[in-house]
Design a protein around this motif. Structure first.
Motif: not given
Length: 415
Positions: A193, A240, A251
């Motif tokens: 991410l 992240s 995710v």
């Protein structure tokens, strides 16, 4: 035929005879058929005996080498925490976790070729590999053989063996018979991410609806860890760069090396402060007591990253402005949120939705842990925001379709 030598003589018998060729010795005796066979058989027997001896020596060498390799593997297995893992897994022999032979993982990663490196972290290096069945995997190799890191590796195996959630990375197996332990995970082709937010791809921009879905899925995974797993689990390093993305940009929360299981009646963990600056709960930093609300704080920073597109720590700024969480809270108090938001969020997101998510992030970043919401509450709120956003999108599409239909000119045919 004889040749004089100092003080003696050397004689050689002609072909078909044998002996020393001396009159005062054996002389030269004619070779008979039976004698010839005896000599040939003696030679063959000697050759076969020598060959058998060599084969026995080679077999003994291989056996000793195999035994030595086995002893070394057993030594590595014990040193790498195999016995500890054996004790901690409920089912004994590593539970449901597959044990990979070292040779298979070496071949899979092209002997840990540098061209196969996916990333480097504090605990080790991750390589891309292909198993014998053609499956693509990620192989995590420990950096150093230190007791603290080995505990983290074993802890990650134990934690992940208890988890079954679509938004938590799946551990496929491990190998402890090498010099350093290896963990094998499902492969995530779209990186982290962190890379998606801070190294944007113009061909695939991260939309507002995508940001909202990512935040919702992360919150759902953390709520599962805190409340729905067999024992409550605190992640302790939410950031992240520890959120992976699969081929469909779903995710997967990863890196459970510092995570800990807690008893149901346990409210906190008292440990040495571990985590990443910028995401670290200030209350935990001061007290060394990690609670479920510490994970909530770290998740709040991730939400702010999604909202602003900025890094948790900005090294080029002054000490007061270096922390993204601090800058965000200041903007919320001064009601100048638009100055810090990502341009794409301002352009694509409905301001009411963005403001609701921003207020939720503000509550997650409260300096007092007791005033922060639980991950279950955060997950529920984000899910409701997302459902509302999807409903608005559907209504908007229907209105646009109706508008297009009404705008079509009517053609009157006269007969």
């Amino acid at each position: 035929m004889c040749i004089n030598t100092p003080g003696s003589v050397t004689c050689v018998c002609p072909r078909g005879f044998y002996g020393d060729g001396r009159k005062d010795g054996k002389g030269c005796i004619k070779v008979t058929k039976s004698k010839s066979k005896t000599i040939i058989l003696t030679g063959i027997g000697s050759a076969l005996g020598f060959l058998l001896f060599l084969l026995m020596c080679f077999g003994l060498y291989k056996m000793l080498k195999k035994r030595r390799e086995k002893m070394i593997k057993e030594k590595f297995f014990k040193r790498n925490g195999g016995l500890l893992l054996h004790q901690q897994t409920n089912e004994g022999a590593l539970g449901k976790t597959k044990v990979f032979p070292s040779q298979e993982l070496e071949v899979a990663t092209d002997y840990f070729n540098e061209s196969r490196i996916l990333g480097r972290g504090g605990q080790g290096t991750v390589y891309k590999g292909m198993l014998s069945d053609g499956k693509i995997v990620a192989v995590k190799k420990a950096k150093l053989v230190e007791e603290s890191q080995l505990e983290q590796f074993i802890n990650e195996v134990v934690i992940l063996s208890q988890i079954n959630h679509r938004n938590v990375v799946k551990l496929l197996g491990c190998c402890l018979e090498t010099e350093v332990p290896l963990l094998v995970y499902e492969f995530m082709p779209n990186g982290t991410l962190f890379e998606l937010i801070h190294n944007p791809n113009n061909e695939f921009p991260i939309t507002w609806s995508m940001r909202l879905k990512i935040a919702t899925d992360i919150a759902g995974a953390l709520a599962y860890l805190h409340y729905a797993s067999s024992v409550p689990i605190y992640h302790r390093d939410i950031k992240s760069s520890n959120i992976l993305l699969d081929e469909k940009y779903v995710v997967k929360v990863s890196d459970f090396g510092t995570s800990r299981s807690v008893n149901a009646d346990q409210t906190h963990l008292t440990t040495l402060v571990k985590g990443t600056f910028g995401y670290l709960d200030p209350e935990y930093f001061q007290s060394s007591q990690f609670t479920e609300k510490s994970d909530v704080y770290s998740f709040g920073v991730v939400i702010v990253e999604l909202l602003t597109g900025q890094r948790a720590i900005s090294m080029g700024k002054t000490d007061d402005d270096r922390s993204l969480a601090t800058r965000f809270l200041t903007c919320m108090e001064e009601k100048c949120l638009d100055k810090i938001l990502d341009p794409q969020v301002l352009e694509q997101g409905r301001m009411e939705e963005v403001l609701l998510v921003a207020r939720l992030a503000q509550r997650c970043l409260n300096l007092k842990g007791k005033r922060r919401p639980t991950m279950k509450e955060v997950s529920t709120e984000l899910e409701s925001f997302r459902i509302s956003q999807m409903s608005c999108s559907i209504v908007k599409e229907e209105v646009e379709d109706e508008t297009v239909f009404e705008a079509k000119p009517y053609i009157i045919f006269r007969y």
